[in-house]
Design an enzyme around this catalytic site. Structure first.
Site, PDB file in Angstrom:
ATOM      1  N   THR A  15       0.815  -1.218   0.000  1.00  0.00           N
ATOM      2  CA  THR A  15       0.000   0.000   0.000  1.00  0.00           C
ATOM      3  C   THR A  15       0.843   1.259   0.000  1.00  0.00           C
ATOM      4  OG1 THR A  15      -1.813  -1.090   1.115  1.00  0.00           O
ATOM      5  CG2 THR A  15      -1.716   1.269   1.367  1.00  0.00           C
ATOM      6  N   ASP A  59       1.626  -6.544  -4.422  1.00  0.00           N
ATOM      7  CA  ASP A  59       0.809  -6.555  -3.217  1.00  0.00           C
ATOM      8  C   ASP A  59       1.369  -7.730  -2.420  1.00  0.00           C
ATOM      9  OD1 ASP A  59      -2.493  -5.954  -2.393  1.00  0.00           O
ATOM     10  OD2 ASP A  59      -1.402  -7.602  -1.467  1.00  0.00           O
ATOM     11  N   SER A  60       1.579  -7.550  -1.138  1.00  0.00           N
ATOM     12  CA  SER A  60       2.299  -8.593  -0.398  1.00  0.00           C
ATOM     13  C   SER A  60       1.501  -9.884  -0.249  1.00  0.00           C
ATOM     14  CB  SER A  60       2.765  -8.080   0.957  1.00  0.00           C
ATOM     15  OG  SER A  60       1.714  -8.072   1.879  1.00  0.00           O
ATOM     16  N   ASP A  92       0.221  -6.920   4.774  1.00  0.00           N
ATOM     17  CA  ASP A  92      -0.505  -8.192   4.903  1.00  0.00           C
ATOM     18  C   ASP A  92       0.402  -9.367   5.258  1.00  0.00           C
ATOM     19  OD1 ASP A  92      -2.849  -6.912   4.382  1.00  0.00           O
ATOM     20  OD2 ASP A  92      -3.042  -7.594   2.310  1.00  0.00           O
ATOM     21  N   THR A 277      -0.152 -22.259  19.130  1.00  0.00           N
ATOM     22  CA  THR A 277      -1.478 -21.838  19.612  1.00  0.00           C
ATOM     23  C   THR A 277      -2.164 -20.840  18.675  1.00  0.00           C
ATOM     24  OG1 THR A 277      -2.714 -20.767  21.395  1.00  0.00           O
ATOM     25  CG2 THR A 277      -0.422 -20.097  21.148  1.00  0.00           C
TER      26      THR A 277
HETATM   27  N1  ASP Z   1      -2.567  -5.542   0.487  1.00  0.00           N
HETATM   28  C1  ASP Z   1      -1.488  -4.677   0.912  1.00  0.00           C
HETATM   29  C2  ASP Z   1      -0.214  -5.499   0.932  1.00  0.00           C
HETATM   30  O1  ASP Z   1       0.012  -6.245   1.850  1.00  0.00           O
HETATM   31  C3  ASP Z   1      -1.778  -4.103   2.241  1.00  0.00           C
HETATM   32  C4  ASP Z   1      -0.703  -3.206   2.805  1.00  0.00           C
HETATM   33  O2  ASP Z   1       0.273  -2.884   2.184  1.00  0.00           O
HETATM   34  O3  ASP Z   1      -0.850  -2.775   3.940  1.00  0.00           O
HETATM   35  O4  ASP Z   1       0.563  -5.427   0.017  1.00  0.00           O
END
Ligand code: ASP
Length: 342
Positions: A15, A59-60, A92, A277
């Site tokens: 993001t 995007d991660s 993410d 857990t």
């Molecule tokens: N979907 C985005 C990602 O993980 C969310 C973020 O960057 O906070 O690339």
């Protein structure tokens, strides 16, 4: 300039570097050059900043162990040249990447700090600027000529966390990460206060980088009503070497015979069963309740207070080492990089 702190920024996506596509209105990655345009403050630092941007920022959610290997190799190649590394990454899967790098990079004596944001950097209310600027400041921080932070960590919303202890627990709050089982490594207010007792001490040993990961693993979250078919489907995966069972509370699971027998059979076949857990805080204590006694008896390995994210990465790392089964099992219960409370 001589003695100027030298940092390498590695931009993977997320993001922090996203803009709104005018046609579809969805968030899409943009060119890294726009990031430096967006944060002119970066040029005011008395720090030499260099950068490497992934050709295709991701995007991660598309993160993959292959990219962790690429990141570890970038750090290895540039280790002598820089005083620290800041990785811009989507939030993410940031906890997974931070965990993976913590195992892959051994004997670190420089900071590797991951950061990102909940709002794109181009948006006025972005949290990305503060996260990026302070992550850079922490990566550059030294005491008596030595880096203060010597480990893989995550900086997010005024806190620095040990990477392999983090969990993304909120998708809306700026304060998105927590380390329920470990105190923050630093807190940024008017001053940046470092928790010296919680930080790793610098080492004089040489960096060792491990870039072989084995991802023949699976993750089974236990829930009331879980069926024999669901469990057997995972345990029957061809080539499966280890399975994480995300259990209730302090490591408890159903005591039904079919369940225990299925795990027992898997263990007899040489599959590692690793107990982690579902709770964000606290530890697996096998044998505390009747509902975890059988797990202990059949040879399920306790992950103690490890996070699921770190457990996934620790398994990939240890399996990648190709150690004998007994050694792998033994190391899984040991604290290797601060991921388990010793
Ligand atoms: N979907 C985005 C990602 O993980 C969310 C973020 O960057 O906070 O690339």
């Amino acid at each position: 300039m001589a003695n100027k702190t030298n940092l390498l920024l590695i931009y993977t996506g997320g993001t922090i570097g996203m803009i709104q596509d005018t046609k579809t209105q969805s968030l899409v990655p943009f060119n890294f050059r726009n990031l430096t345009e967006q944060v002119p403050e970066l040029s005011k630092f008395d720090i030499q900043l260099s950068s490497i941007a992934f050709e295709k920022p991701i995007d991660s959610s598309n993160m993959h162990p292959g990219i962790w290997i690429k990141l570890a190799e970038i750090i290895k190649k540039n280790y002598a040249k820089y005083d620290g590394f800041v990785i811009l990454h989507g939030s993410d899967t940031m906890a997974f990447t931070a965990s993976a790098l913590s195992f892959m990079l051994y004997n670190l004596n420089k900071p590797v700090i991951l950061t990102g944001s909940q709002l794109p950097i181009g948006i006025i209310r972005t949290d990305g600027k503060e996260n990026l600027i302070t992550a850079i400041e922490i990566a550059a921080a030294k005491k008596n000529g030595k880096s203060i932070v010597n480990e893989v960590s995550i900086y997010f919303e005024y806190q620095l966390f040990r990477g392999n202890r983090t969990h993304k627990y909120n998708s809306e709050h700026f304060d998105a990460f927590e380390t329920a089982n470990y105190p923050p490594l630093a807190e940024a207010g008017v001053h940046i206060n470092y928790n010296q007792a919680a930080l790793f001490k610098p080492t004089s040993k040489k960096l060792a980088v491990s870039t072989s990961l084995d991802y023949n693993i699976a993750l089974l979250k236990i829930y009331p009503g879980i069926t024999e078919q669901a469990v057997n489907a995972l345990l029957g995966i061809k080539g499966l070497k280890a399975i994480i069972i995300e259990t209730f509370g302090s490591g408890n699971a159903p005591t039904e015979t079919w369940f225990i027998e299925a795990l027992k059979k898997a263990i007899a076949k040489g599959i590692i069963v690793y107990n982690v857990t579902q709770c964000n805080g606290g530890s697996v204590i096998q044998g505390k309740y009747e509902t975890s006694k059988s797990l202990q008896k059949i040879g399920v390995v306790s992950g103690f207070d490890i996070t699921t994210e770190a457990a996934v990465c620790k398994l990939m790392y240890l399996l990648g080492k190709g150690y004998p089964l007994a050694k792998t099992k033994n190391l899984l219960s040991k604290n290797l990089r601060g991921e388990i409370t010793a």
